[in-house]
Scaffold this active site. Structure first.
Site, short mmCIF file in Angstrom:
data_model
loop_
_atom_site.label_atom_id
_atom_site.label_comp_id
_atom_site.label_asym_id
_atom_site.label_seq_id
_atom_site.Cartn_x
_atom_site.Cartn_y
_atom_site.Cartn_z
N TYR A 76 5.64 6.18 3.59
CA TYR A 76 5.04 6.15 4.93
C TYR A 76 6.09 5.90 6.02
O TYR A 76 5.93 6.34 7.15
CB TYR A 76 4.00 5.03 5.03
CG TYR A 76 2.61 5.42 4.64
CD1 TYR A 76 2.35 5.94 3.37
CD2 TYR A 76 1.55 5.27 5.53
CE1 TYR A 76 1.06 6.28 3.01
CE2 TYR A 76 0.26 5.61 5.16
CZ TYR A 76 0.02 6.11 3.91
OH TYR A 76 -1.26 6.46 3.56
N LYS A 92 4.82 5.06 -10.81
CA LYS A 92 5.08 6.37 -11.42
C LYS A 92 6.52 6.30 -11.92
O LYS A 92 7.38 7.13 -11.59
CB LYS A 92 4.85 7.48 -10.39
CG LYS A 92 4.94 8.89 -10.92
CD LYS A 92 3.76 9.32 -11.79
CE LYS A 92 4.01 10.69 -12.38
NZ LYS A 92 2.99 11.08 -13.38
N ASP A 132 -1.30 8.20 -12.23
CA ASP A 132 -2.25 9.25 -12.63
C ASP A 132 -3.26 8.70 -13.63
O ASP A 132 -4.47 8.92 -13.52
CB ASP A 132 -1.50 10.50 -13.17
CG ASP A 132 -0.40 10.18 -14.17
OD1 ASP A 132 -0.09 8.99 -14.38
OD2 ASP A 132 0.17 11.14 -14.76
N ASP A 188 -3.23 3.74 -0.89
CA ASP A 188 -4.09 4.49 0.04
C ASP A 188 -5.07 5.33 -0.75
O ASP A 188 -6.29 5.30 -0.52
CB ASP A 188 -3.22 5.37 0.94
CG ASP A 188 -4.06 6.19 1.91
OD1 ASP A 188 -5.00 5.63 2.50
OD2 ASP A 188 -3.77 7.39 2.08
N ASP A 202 -9.40 4.54 -1.65
CA ASP A 202 -10.51 5.45 -1.31
C ASP A 202 -11.30 5.78 -2.57
O ASP A 202 -12.53 5.83 -2.55
CB ASP A 202 -9.99 6.77 -0.70
CG ASP A 202 -10.06 6.79 0.83
OD1 ASP A 202 -9.82 5.72 1.44
OD2 ASP A 202 -10.35 7.85 1.40
C1 IPM Z 1 -5.94 3.94 5.78
C2 IPM Z 1 -5.70 5.25 6.49
C3 IPM Z 1 -4.32 5.24 7.14
C4 IPM Z 1 -3.31 5.14 6.02
C5 IPM Z 1 -4.00 6.43 8.04
C6 IPM Z 1 -5.07 6.70 9.06
C7 IPM Z 1 -2.69 6.23 8.74
O1 IPM Z 1 -5.87 6.32 5.62
O2 IPM Z 1 -5.91 2.88 6.44
O3 IPM Z 1 -6.22 3.96 4.58
O4 IPM Z 1 -2.93 6.16 5.42
O5 IPM Z 1 -2.85 4.02 5.75
MN MN Z 2 -6.68 5.77 3.67
#
Ligand code: IPM
Ligand code: MN
Ligand code: NAD
Length: 356
Positions: A140, A191, A223, A247, A251
Site C-alpha cells: 500500500y 505467502k 491462499d 484487506d 472482506d
Molecule cells: C478498507 C478499504 C481501504 C483499504 C481502501 C478504501 C483504501 O478497502 O478500509 O478496507 O484498502 O484499506
Molecule cells: Mn477493504
C-alpha cells in the site's frame, strides 16, 4: 476533561450510517459520557470542499482528537481524478499521518444471523475471530510505485511490497497480546513460499513469539487461509497479517457474519488513539436510499468506547443494544430473511437507541 471525538461522515452511505452512530452517541452523552463532537470532511467530500481528500482543516482536528469515527470514502465520480486527489488516498493519508498501524477487524456471528450468511449455519454458528491487519505498510505504501515505460518501450504498472522489521514487530505484539486475552491461538498469514517480504514477516513473527509462550502460533499461506476461512472458519482465533492480505481476508470474513454491513473495525496507534470505521466501503449502489446497514458503524463506536476510552461497560451497552434489535427480528435489506422485519437505515438506528 472531556474527550474529543472527530466525526468524518465521508461519502456515499457514510453520512447515513454515521448519523445512526451519532444518535447512539448522543444517548450516551445524555447519560454522562463526557465527550465533545466535531465534524470534518474526508475523501470525496473533502475534495469537493477543499480540493484535497485529506485537507489541513481535517488534519488539524484529526491530530487533536482523542478518537475518530469515520463512515466511508469513495465514489465513481472521483475514480478519474489524479491518484493523489482520490478519496481513498485521503483515507490512507489519515491512517499514515496518525500512525494507525493496528487494524482490528472482529468477525463475530450473532446467533440470530446464522441464516443470513451464505455459508451453512453449522459452519458459522458461534464464530468469533479477530483479524489483526497491519495498516500503514506493505504494498500500500511501498516505494517505488507508479506507471512507467519499461525497457521494451511498453507501459507497465508497479508497486513494492516491503516490510521493515520494526513494523512487523509492533503489529505482532498487538496480535499476540490480543490472543492472550482470547483463546491464545494466533495464526500468521503470509505467502512465504513465494514472496521474500512475507518470508521475512514470518521470521520476525516467530522471533516475537518467544515473548508469548502462552500463545500457540501457527502459520498459513494466504491462499490456503482464504480457503480455510470458508471451509472451517472456527479453527481461527486471532489472525495476523499484512495490509493487502488483511484487506482481502477481512472482506471475506465479513460474509461469515451475514453481511459486510456487520463488520466493525478499529485502527489504533501505539497509545490506542483510534480511528473507528466499518470495514465496508461507501456502497455507491445504495447511497442516498436509506437502506444501508448501520450496525457495523454502531459496533465501531462500541470499539471506540472499549479501546480509546477504556469504557468496557458502555461498549457492552451498545453491543447488547445491537443484539437486542437483532433478537427482535429487525433487519436491514442486506441481512433480511423471510420471517424477519425489514427496516431502513434510520429505523435501525432508532431501534438501537430504543434498546439502549
Ligand atoms: C478498507 C478499504 C481501504 C483499504 C481502501 C478504501 C483504501 O478497502 O478500509 O478496507 O484498502 O484499506
Ligand atoms: Mn477493504
Ligand atoms: P463496498 O463495501 O462499498 O460495497 C460492496 C457491496 O457491499 C455493495 O453491493 C454494497 O451495497 C454492499 N454494502 C457495503 N456496505 C453496506 C452496508 N453498510 N449495508 C448494506 N450493504 C452494504 O465496496 P466497493 O463497491 O468495492 O467500493 C465502493 C467505494 O468504496 C469505492 O470507491 C471504494 O474505494 C470505497 N471503499 C472505501 C472504504 C472505506 O472507506 N473504508 C472501504 C472499501 C471501499
Amino acid at each position: 476533561m472531556s474527550k474529543k471525538i472527530l466525526v468524518l461522515p465521508g461519502d456515499g452511505i457514510g453520512p447515513e450510517i454515521v448519523a445512526q452512530a451519532k444518535k447512539v452517541l448522543n444517548v450516551l452523552q445524555a447519560d454522562g459520557l463526557d465527550v465533545t463532537l466535531d465534524e470534518a470532511p474526508l475523501g470525496g467530500a473533502a475534495y469537493d470542499q477543499y480540493g484535497s481528500p485529506y485537507p489541513e482543516f481535517t488534519q488539524k482536528l484529526a491530530r487533536e482528537a482523542d478518537a475518530i469515527l469515520l463512515g466511508a470514502v469513495g465514489g465513481p465520480q472521483y475514480d478519474q481524478l489524479d491518484r493523489p486527489l482520490r478519496p481513498e488516498r485521503g483515507l490512507l493519508a489519515i491512517r499514515k499521518d496518525l500512525n494507525l498501524f493496528a487494524n482490528l477487524r472482529p468477525a463475530i456471528l450473532y446467533p440470530e444471523l446464522a441464516n443470513a450468511s451464505t455459508l451453512k449455519p453449522e459452519v458459522v454458528s458461534g464464530l468469533d475471530i479477530l483479524i489483526v491487519r497491519e495498516l500503514t505498510g506493505d504494498i500500500y505504501f511501498g516505494q517505488p510505485r507508479g506507471i512507467r515505460i519499461n525497457e521494451h518501450g511498453e507501459r507497465e504498472g508497479f508497486n513494492t511490497m516491503v516490510y521493515a522489521e520494526s513494523e512487523i514487530r509492533r503489529i505482532a505484539h498487538v496480535a499476540f497480546q490480543a490472543a492472550q486475552k482470547r483463546n491464545k491461538k494466533l495464526c500468521s498469514v503470509d505467502k512465504a513460499n513465494v514472496l521474500e517480504a512475507t518470508e521475512f514477516w514470518k521470521e520476525i513473527v516467530i522471533d516475537v513469539a518467544k515473548e508469548y509462550p502462552d500463545v500457540t502460533l501457527s502459520h498459513m499461506y494466504v491462499d490456503n487461509a482464504a480457503m480455510q476461512l470458508v471451509r472451517n472458519p472456527k479453527q481461527f482465533d486471532v489472525v495476523v497479517t499484512g495490509n493487502i492480505f488483511g484487506d482481502i481476508l477481512s472482506d471475506q470474513a465479513s460474509m461469515l457474519t451475514g453481511s459486510i454491513g456487520m463488520l466493525p473495525s478499529a485502527s489504533l496507534d501505539q497509545n490506542n488513539k483510534g480511528l473507528y470505521e466499518p470495514s465496508h466501503g461507501s456502497a455507491p449502489d445504495i447511497a442516498g436510499k436509506n437502506v444501508a446497514n448501520p450496525l457495523a458503524t454502531i459496533l465501531s463506536l462500541a470499539m471506540m468506547l472499549r479501546y480509546s476510552f477504556n469504557d468496557e461497560a458502555a461498549a457492552q451497552r451498545v453491543e447488547n443494544a445491537v443484539k437486542a434489535v437483532l433478537a427482535k427480528g429487525l433487519r436491514t435489506a442486506d441481512i433480511y430473511e423471510a420471517g424477519t422485519e425489514k427496516v431502513s437505515c434510520s429505523a435501525m438506528g432508532d431501534a438501537v437507541v430504543a434498546a439502549l
